[in-house]
Write a protein that holds these residues in place. Structure first.
Motif, PDB file in Angstrom:
ATOM      1  N   SER A   1     -53.366  33.865   5.264  1.00 42.76           N
ATOM      2  CA  SER A   1     -53.390  34.928   6.265  1.00 42.76           C
ATOM      3  C   SER A   1     -54.497  34.748   7.298  1.00 42.76           C
ATOM      4  O   SER A   1     -54.595  35.538   8.248  1.00 42.76           O
ATOM      5  N   SER A   2     -55.316  33.727   7.152  1.00 47.09           N
ATOM      6  CA  SER A   2     -56.415  33.520   8.097  1.00 47.09           C
ATOM      7  C   SER A   2     -55.881  33.279   9.506  1.00 47.09           C
ATOM      8  O   SER A   2     -54.930  32.525   9.715  1.00 47.09           O
ATOM      9  N   THR A   3     -56.528  33.890  10.476  1.00 47.55           N
ATOM     10  CA  THR A   3     -56.157  33.654  11.875  1.00 47.55           C
ATOM     11  C   THR A   3     -56.599  32.276  12.345  1.00 47.55           C
ATOM     12  O   THR A   3     -56.117  31.780  13.361  1.00 47.55           O
ATOM     13  N   LEU A   4     -57.570  31.693  11.630  1.00 49.92           N
ATOM     14  CA  LEU A   4     -58.172  30.409  11.996  1.00 49.92           C
ATOM     15  C   LEU A   4     -58.869  30.489  13.351  1.00 49.92           C
ATOM     16  O   LEU A   4     -59.006  29.485  14.065  1.00 49.92           O
ATOM     17  N   ASP A   5     -59.371  31.682  13.676  1.00 53.30           N
ATOM     18  CA  ASP A   5     -60.076  31.863  14.950  1.00 53.30           C
ATOM     19  C   ASP A   5     -61.313  30.977  15.044  1.00 53.30           C
ATOM     20  O   ASP A   5     -61.637  30.454  16.121  1.00 53.30           O
ATOM     21  N   ALA A   6     -62.022  30.806  13.923  1.00 52.66           N
ATOM     22  CA  ALA A   6     -63.223  29.968  13.953  1.00 52.66           C
ATOM     23  C   ALA A   6     -62.865  28.520  14.260  1.00 52.66           C
ATOM     24  O   ALA A   6     -63.564  27.831  15.008  1.00 52.66           O
ATOM     25  N   HIS A   7     -61.760  28.056  13.700  1.00 48.04           N
ATOM     26  CA  HIS A   7     -61.312  26.697  14.000  1.00 48.04           C
ATOM     27  C   HIS A   7     -60.916  26.566  15.464  1.00 48.04           C
ATOM     28  O   HIS A   7     -61.227  25.555  16.116  1.00 48.04           O
ATOM     29  N   ALA A   8     -60.250  27.585  15.975  1.00 46.59           N
ATOM     30  CA  ALA A   8     -59.863  27.553  17.388  1.00 46.59           C
ATOM     31  C   ALA A   8     -61.103  27.540  18.284  1.00 46.59           C
ATOM     32  O   ALA A   8     -61.133  26.843  19.307  1.00 46.59           O
ATOM     33  N   ALA A   9     -62.132  28.303  17.889  1.00 45.56           N
ATOM     34  CA  ALA A   9     -63.358  28.350  18.680  1.00 45.56           C
ATOM     35  C   ALA A   9     -64.052  26.990  18.693  1.00 45.56           C
ATOM     36  O   ALA A   9     -64.581  26.551  19.728  1.00 45.56           O
ATOM     37  N   ILE A  10     -64.068  26.314  17.546  1.00 40.59           N
ATOM     38  CA  ILE A  10     -64.671  24.979  17.488  1.00 40.59           C
ATOM     39  C   ILE A  10     -63.895  24.018  18.390  1.00 40.59           C
ATOM     40  O   ILE A  10     -64.486  23.251  19.160  1.00 40.59           O
ATOM     41  N   ALA A  11     -62.576  24.063  18.306  1.00 38.59           N
ATOM     42  CA  ALA A  11     -61.750  23.163  19.112  1.00 38.59           C
ATOM     43  C   ALA A  11     -61.928  23.405  20.603  1.00 38.59           C
ATOM     44  O   ALA A  11     -61.851  22.460  21.404  1.00 38.59           O
ATOM     45  N   ALA A  12     -62.191  24.654  20.964  1.00 37.31           N
ATOM     46  CA  ALA A  12     -62.336  25.003  22.391  1.00 37.31           C
ATOM     47  C   ALA A  12     -63.750  24.770  22.912  1.00 37.31           C
ATOM     48  O   ALA A  12     -63.983  24.864  24.118  1.00 37.31           O
ATOM     49  N   SER A  13     -64.690  24.482  22.024  1.00 36.87           N
ATOM     50  CA  SER A  13     -66.084  24.307  22.436  1.00 36.87           C
ATOM     51  C   SER A  13     -66.302  22.905  22.999  1.00 36.87           C
ATOM     52  O   SER A  13     -65.420  22.042  22.945  1.00 36.87           O
ATOM     53  N   ASP A  14     -67.521  22.664  23.509  1.00 36.32           N
ATOM     54  CA  ASP A  14     -67.845  21.343  24.049  1.00 36.32           C
ATOM     55  C   ASP A  14     -68.438  20.419  22.980  1.00 36.32           C
ATOM     56  O   ASP A  14     -68.901  19.323  23.283  1.00 36.32           O
ATOM     57  N   TRP A  15     -68.409  20.871  21.727  1.00 31.42           N
ATOM     58  CA  TRP A  15     -68.891  20.053  20.612  1.00 31.42           C
ATOM     59  C   TRP A  15     -67.724  19.245  20.063  1.00 31.42           C
ATOM     60  O   TRP A  15     -66.608  19.758  19.928  1.00 31.42           O
TER      61      TRP A  15
END
Length: 474
Positions: free
Chosen positions: A175-189
């Protein structure tokens, strides 16, 4: 009393016979600085998405590590005294320095354990600590680590890069939205952090929270789960969601390895009974086995590597689970029948080129009797290396000795650190590479391998094999 210096022996856990040790040194030198591939772990993606400084030494090295806390519990200390949060928000120790002093006062408890190996290397290599923890040195070590983690180079992403982590897999609820993963993917890191699909809460229908968890699954998937067909569709939808966010694998922690499928009508009947709150224990066990088979079928279809680690009595102490939740050190091994249990799954998918599974165990009696023979013939099966209670020097050696002659090196899947303790990841991989170097060195000394073959194999065990085992299906 003068503080005991903390000095790491560069030959630690390598073979003691001088000629074999010299060979092991040469092999280990070829792998010690290779990238780390962490495909099975429990660090939260939010730690790397937020990239905030770690709060204090105790919260970094003690509180989240059940290897550490369970040792103190075994000696009579309460989890509350180690700062482990209660489910009901009740009082626990919140002063990091106090927790750290308790940890250092109990340092002797870890003598001879792999936790001691990891902790020493963390303290020495990551934070520059040069004295052993003790009551007398606790405050100085605490201050030294606190000073480190206040600096930018000790934030999670900086440590990720310093550790040479090529990839880090997290473990996530369907049920995780995986928002943290999306945030990492969208970052400049450019660090690579991927989710892993862990559906245990949804397939064990006798769990107290199962119905609520299934309803949450339906909500996030946008699929009605009032029927078995809807339930299966929701799981497939979430797997696809994970895959689109970079997931490479699933993760399944069942009590047994049974994969016997049910007739569709029986599965529908048991599912309906579970929704109504009237499922029998035998039916719940049969449904869990059926769903392990179904997850294999889904892995064949969507390409996610299926990781199976059965044989654990979860949350052995009900009171600790009720007060603190799961994963607090009270998971205890059970014997497992892999040969008969996995047969239905392997009959259906074991030679299918679209299916891949990695089998783990903490019942090491099965290595040479069952697991190595299975991996030595089924093309879909790889052996997961020792983990959890077996991720120790002697157990790692026993693993290689038990499985290599039957399954070889290339039917294993590479080391997994299986940890929530982020700063311990390099030390855990370092231990595995040392043990493998020692095992290979003995083969060279015995005349079974040439040195160049041993070095090539060590490199493959560290990087090539895990990359291949979890590579996305083309």
């Amino acid at each position: 009393m003068a503080a005991r210096p903390l000095v790491l022996d560069d030959d630690r856990v390598l073979p003691t016979e001088p000629a074999v040790r010299a060979i092991a040194r040469e092999i280990f030198a070829a792998v010690r600085d290779l990238p780390l591939i962490s495909m099975h772990g429990h660090v939260e993606a939010s730690v790397l998405a937020d990239d905030e400084p770690f709060p204090d030494p105790a919260q970094l090295l003690v509180v989240p590590d059940h290897y550490v806390t369970r040792m103190f519990v075994s000696q009579g200390m309460r989890l509350e005294d180690l700062g482990v949060p209660r489910r009901d928000g009740g009082p626990v120790e919140t002063d990091g320095r106090t927790i750290w002093r308790r940890f250092c006062a109990g340092w002797h408890l870890f003598r001879g354990t792999p936790s001691r190996f990891w902790l020493e290397q963390e303290l020495h290599d990551v934070f520059g600590v040069d004295v052993h923890p003790s009551e007398e040195t606790a405050d100085a070590i605490y201050d030294q680590i606190a000073d480190c983690i206040a600096r930018p180079e000790f934030r999670p992403r900086a440590l990720f890069d310093r550790f040479k982590l090529e990839i880090l897999a997290t473990t996530d609820a369907p049920s995780s939205t995986l928002d943290a993963h999306a945030a990492i993917a969208a970052s400049d890191w450019d660090g690579r952090v991927v989710p892993t699909f862990r559906p245990d809460a949804l397939v064990h229908i006798d769990r107290p929270t199962w119905k609520r968890d299934v309803e949450e699954l339906g909500e996030v998937a946008g699929v009605a789960v009032d029927t078995y067909a809807g339930y299966i569709a929701a799981l497939e939808q979430r797997r696809e969601h994970f895959r689109k966010h970079g997931a490479l694998a699933t993760d399944h922690g069942h009590t047994s390895a049974d994969t016997t499928p049910l007739d569709r009508a029986d599965a529908e009947r048991i599912y309906a009974a579970a929704l109504a709150g009237s499922v029998e224990p035998a039916a719940a066990e049969a449904f869990a086995a059926h769903m392990l088979f179904e997850m294999a079928r889904m892995s064949r279809d969507d390409g996610l590597v299926m990781q199976i680690h059965p044989g654990v009595a979860r949350n052995h102490h009900a009171g600790v689970h009720d007060a603190f939740g799961p994963d607090k050190g009270f998971d205890i091994p059970l014997p497992v029948d892999f040969t008969r249990g996995l047969q239905p799954m392997l009959n259906a998918f074991g030679t299918d080129p679209g299916f891949r599974c990695v089998i783990f165990t903490i019942d090491e009696t099965t290595y040479s009797r069952e697991l190595a023979p299975l991996a030595g013939v089924y093309p879909s099966v790889r052996l997961g290396v020792p983990w959890w209670f077996l991720d120790s020097p002697h157990a790692m050696r026993r693993f290689r000795e038990a499985v290599t002659e039957t399954a070889g090196f290339y039917n294993t899947a590479g080391f997994v650190d299986d940890t929530r303790a982020f700063a311990s990841i390099p030390a855990r991989h370092d231990l595995a590479r040392r043990i493998d170097s020692g095992y290979l060195a003995q083969l060279v000394a015995n005349g079974q391998l040439a040195l160049d073959e041993a070095i090539e194999t060590a490199i493959d065990l560290s990087t090539t094999i895990p990359r291949a085992a979890y590579a996305p299906r083309s």
